[in-house]
Enzyme design. Structure first.
Site, PDB file in Angstrom:
ATOM      1  N   TYR A   1       6.579  10.166  -6.754  1.00  6.66           N
ATOM      2  CA  TYR A   1       5.942  11.509  -7.528  1.00  6.66           C
ATOM      3  C   TYR A   1       5.252  11.030  -8.766  1.00  6.66           C
ATOM      4  O   TYR A   1       4.162  11.507  -9.120  1.00  6.66           O
ATOM      5  CB  TYR A   1       7.216  12.667  -7.710  1.00  6.66           C
ATOM      6  CG  TYR A   1       6.775  13.695  -8.727  1.00  6.66           C
ATOM      7  CD1 TYR A   1       5.964  14.811  -8.311  1.00  6.66           C
ATOM      8  CD2 TYR A   1       7.182  13.594 -10.054  1.00  6.66           C
ATOM      9  CE1 TYR A   1       5.683  15.541  -9.358  1.00  6.66           C
ATOM     10  CE2 TYR A   1       6.831  14.465 -10.785  1.00  6.66           C
ATOM     11  CZ  TYR A   1       6.134  15.626 -10.556  1.00  6.66           C
ATOM     12  OH  TYR A   1       5.821  16.637 -11.315  1.00  6.66           O
TER      13      TYR A   1
HETATM   14  P1  NDP Z   1       6.900  25.837  -9.185  1.00  9.19           P
HETATM   15  O1  NDP Z   1       7.546  25.381  -7.796  1.00  9.19           O
HETATM   16  O2  NDP Z   1       7.554  26.827  -9.869  1.00  9.19           O
HETATM   17  O3  NDP Z   1       5.373  26.681  -8.376  1.00  9.19           O
HETATM   18  C1  NDP Z   1       4.818  25.786  -7.638  1.00  9.19           C
HETATM   19  C2  NDP Z   1       3.176  26.395  -7.626  1.00  9.19           C
HETATM   20  O4  NDP Z   1       2.619  25.432  -6.674  1.00  9.19           O
HETATM   21  C3  NDP Z   1       3.477  27.809  -6.786  1.00  9.19           C
HETATM   22  O5  NDP Z   1       2.369  28.577  -7.013  1.00  9.19           O
HETATM   23  C4  NDP Z   1       3.061  27.378  -5.107  1.00  9.19           C
HETATM   24  O6  NDP Z   1       2.455  28.567  -4.465  1.00  9.19           O
HETATM   25  C5  NDP Z   1       2.112  26.189  -5.544  1.00  9.19           C
HETATM   26  N1  NDP Z   1       2.011  25.286  -4.428  1.00  9.19           N
HETATM   27  C6  NDP Z   1       2.940  24.672  -3.898  1.00  9.19           C
HETATM   28  N2  NDP Z   1       2.563  23.650  -3.159  1.00  9.19           N
HETATM   29  C7  NDP Z   1       1.213  23.725  -2.817  1.00  9.19           C
HETATM   30  C8  NDP Z   1       0.301  23.418  -2.159  1.00  9.19           C
HETATM   31  N3  NDP Z   1       0.780  22.315  -1.155  1.00  9.19           N
HETATM   32  N4  NDP Z   1      -0.820  23.631  -2.144  1.00  9.19           N
HETATM   33  C9  NDP Z   1      -0.888  24.695  -2.893  1.00  9.19           C
HETATM   34  N5  NDP Z   1      -0.308  25.398  -3.830  1.00  9.19           N
HETATM   35  C10 NDP Z   1       0.930  24.660  -3.764  1.00  9.19           C
HETATM   36  O7  NDP Z   1       6.452  24.532  -9.780  1.00  9.19           O
HETATM   37  P2  NDP Z   1       6.113  24.383 -11.441  1.00  9.19           P
HETATM   38  O8  NDP Z   1       5.258  25.573 -11.839  1.00  9.19           O
HETATM   39  O9  NDP Z   1       7.307  23.742 -12.212  1.00  9.19           O
HETATM   40  O10 NDP Z   1       5.109  23.045 -11.464  1.00  9.19           O
HETATM   41  C11 NDP Z   1       3.725  23.031 -11.346  1.00  9.19           C
HETATM   42  C12 NDP Z   1       3.009  21.765 -11.690  1.00  9.19           C
HETATM   43  O11 NDP Z   1       3.700  21.193 -12.760  1.00  9.19           O
HETATM   44  C13 NDP Z   1       3.297  20.607 -10.675  1.00  9.19           C
HETATM   45  O12 NDP Z   1       1.903  19.985 -10.680  1.00  9.19           O
HETATM   46  C14 NDP Z   1       4.377  19.799 -11.145  1.00  9.19           C
HETATM   47  O13 NDP Z   1       4.359  18.485 -10.658  1.00  9.19           O
HETATM   48  C15 NDP Z   1       4.289  19.968 -12.558  1.00  9.19           C
HETATM   49  N6  NDP Z   1       5.409  19.759 -13.470  1.00  9.19           N
HETATM   50  C16 NDP Z   1       6.378  20.294 -13.470  1.00  9.19           C
HETATM   51  C17 NDP Z   1       7.602  20.233 -14.260  1.00  9.19           C
HETATM   52  C18 NDP Z   1       9.001  20.902 -14.262  1.00  9.19           C
HETATM   53  O14 NDP Z   1       9.967  20.369 -14.734  1.00  9.19           O
HETATM   54  N7  NDP Z   1       8.907  22.190 -13.547  1.00  9.19           N
HETATM   55  C19 NDP Z   1       7.570  18.994 -15.405  1.00  9.19           C
HETATM   56  C20 NDP Z   1       6.474  18.239 -15.222  1.00  9.19           C
HETATM   57  C21 NDP Z   1       5.423  18.685 -14.239  1.00  9.19           C
HETATM   58  P3  NDP Z   1       3.588  29.436  -3.755  1.00  9.19           P
HETATM   59  O15 NDP Z   1       4.012  30.396  -4.889  1.00  9.19           O
HETATM   60  O16 NDP Z   1       2.738  30.384  -2.726  1.00  9.19           O
HETATM   61  O17 NDP Z   1       4.557  28.789  -2.867  1.00  9.19           O
END
Ligand code: NDP
Length: 254
Positions: A159
């Site tokens: 990741y």
């Molecule tokens: P969430 O799981 O809360 O939300 C994920 C979002 O991405 C949802 O809108 C989901 O859509 C969408 N999604 C997931 N997989 C896909 C895909 N294959 N194609 C298109 N859309 C997709 O995650 P976060 O908000 O926590 O994470 C957002 C970003 O932040 C990511 O890139 C993550 O790596 C990064 N991040 C997160 C951290 C954390 O601790 N939370 C820390 C550091 C970075 P749906 O609702 O339809 O499933």
């Protein structure tokens, strides 16, 4: 068709960090287009919340792990832009959508690796490339990385490596797109309480306490801690910020 109204496209805007980004970007007076993978209802709620703030909004389905679907996605985006936003361009792309896979280096499977590669690196690379004809000069790209690209926790080798690749990509994009006035930056959140990784940071008390204990400000991050930073980068106040990695972690693992 030209318009002074700025528009941000935020992938993964139905939940978590992306939802908060959409709301804060709208608060700054931008119109917002979010994407979702499967949660259409949640995405529609975000659209309604943005509209209630007086901005235009739309939600489109997109799997960022399937780059062969991007041409069709951008064709659909063009139609929505003309029909609903009365323009043919966007100003900002936020590559936010993503998933977490927790596996030790020794046990990471090729399937897990490919999934993370396709979503976090190939997806971000080709979303930006294919957005270029629709991106206004003077706009910007914001790539979402992670604190884990700077420090390491066991279980995130694949990741975090993809996010490290995105950080390197950001510099090259900034260099090559500067001639068009397009700024490209990274926002790297620390551990934030969302559904990400099965909601572990939020729901696993021991993990939550460990993160809080390694964070200078003494707590785990919340989605509200991140959205405003992305909104700032989508504003003219950030016009001289380019090719930067902004970590938003409350001072994690210093
Ligand atoms: P969430 O799981 O809360 O939300 C994920 C979002 O991405 C949802 O809108 C989901 O859509 C969408 N999604 C997931 N997989 C896909 C895909 N294959 N194609 C298109 N859309 C997709 O995650 P976060 O908000 O926590 O994470 C957002 C970003 O932040 C990511 O890139 C993550 O790596 C990064 N991040 C997160 C951290 C954390 O601790 N939370 C820390 C550091 C970075 P749906 O609702 O339809 O499933």
């Amino acid at each position: 068709m030209t318009s002074n109204q700025k528009i941000a496209l935020i992938t993964g805007g139905s939940r978590g960090l992306g939802k908060e980004m959409a709301l804060r970007v709208a608060q700054k007076g931008l119109d917002v287009i979010i994407t979702y993978l499967s949660k259409a209802d949640e995405a529609q709620e975000v659209v309604q919340q943005v509209e209630a703030m007086g901005q235009k909004a739309a939600a489109l389905q997109l799997n960022v792990g399937e780059s062969n679907s991007f041409d069709a996605f951008f064709a659909q985006l063009s139609t929505i832009l003309k029909g609903h936003f009365n323009t043919d361009k966007i100003d900002f792309l936020v590559n936010n959508a993503g998933i977490g896979v927790h596996a030790s280096f020794a046990e990471t499977t090729e399937e897990q690796f490919d999934t993370l590669l396709n979503i976090h690196f190939k997806g971000a690379f080709f979303m930006a490339q294919k957005a270029l004809p629709l991106l206004n000069d003077g706009g910007g790209i914001i790539n979402i990385s992670t604190g884990l690209a700077r420090f390491s926790f066991p279980g995130y080798a694949a990741y975090a490596s993809m996010k490290g690749a995105v950080e390197t990509l950001t510099k090259y994009q900034a260099k090559e797109l500067g001639a068009r006035g397009i700024r490209v930056n990274v926002v790297a959140p620390g551990a934030i309480e969302t559904d990400f990784g099965g909601g572990a940071v939020r729901d696993n008390e021991a993990l939550n306490a460990m993160v809080a204990g390694t964070t200078a400000l003494g707590r785990v991050g919340l989605p509200e801690d991140i959205g405003g930073v992305v909104a700032f980068l989508c504003s003219d106040d950030a016009r001289w910020i380019n090719a930067q990695r902004i970590e938003v972690s409350g001072g994690m693992m210093l």
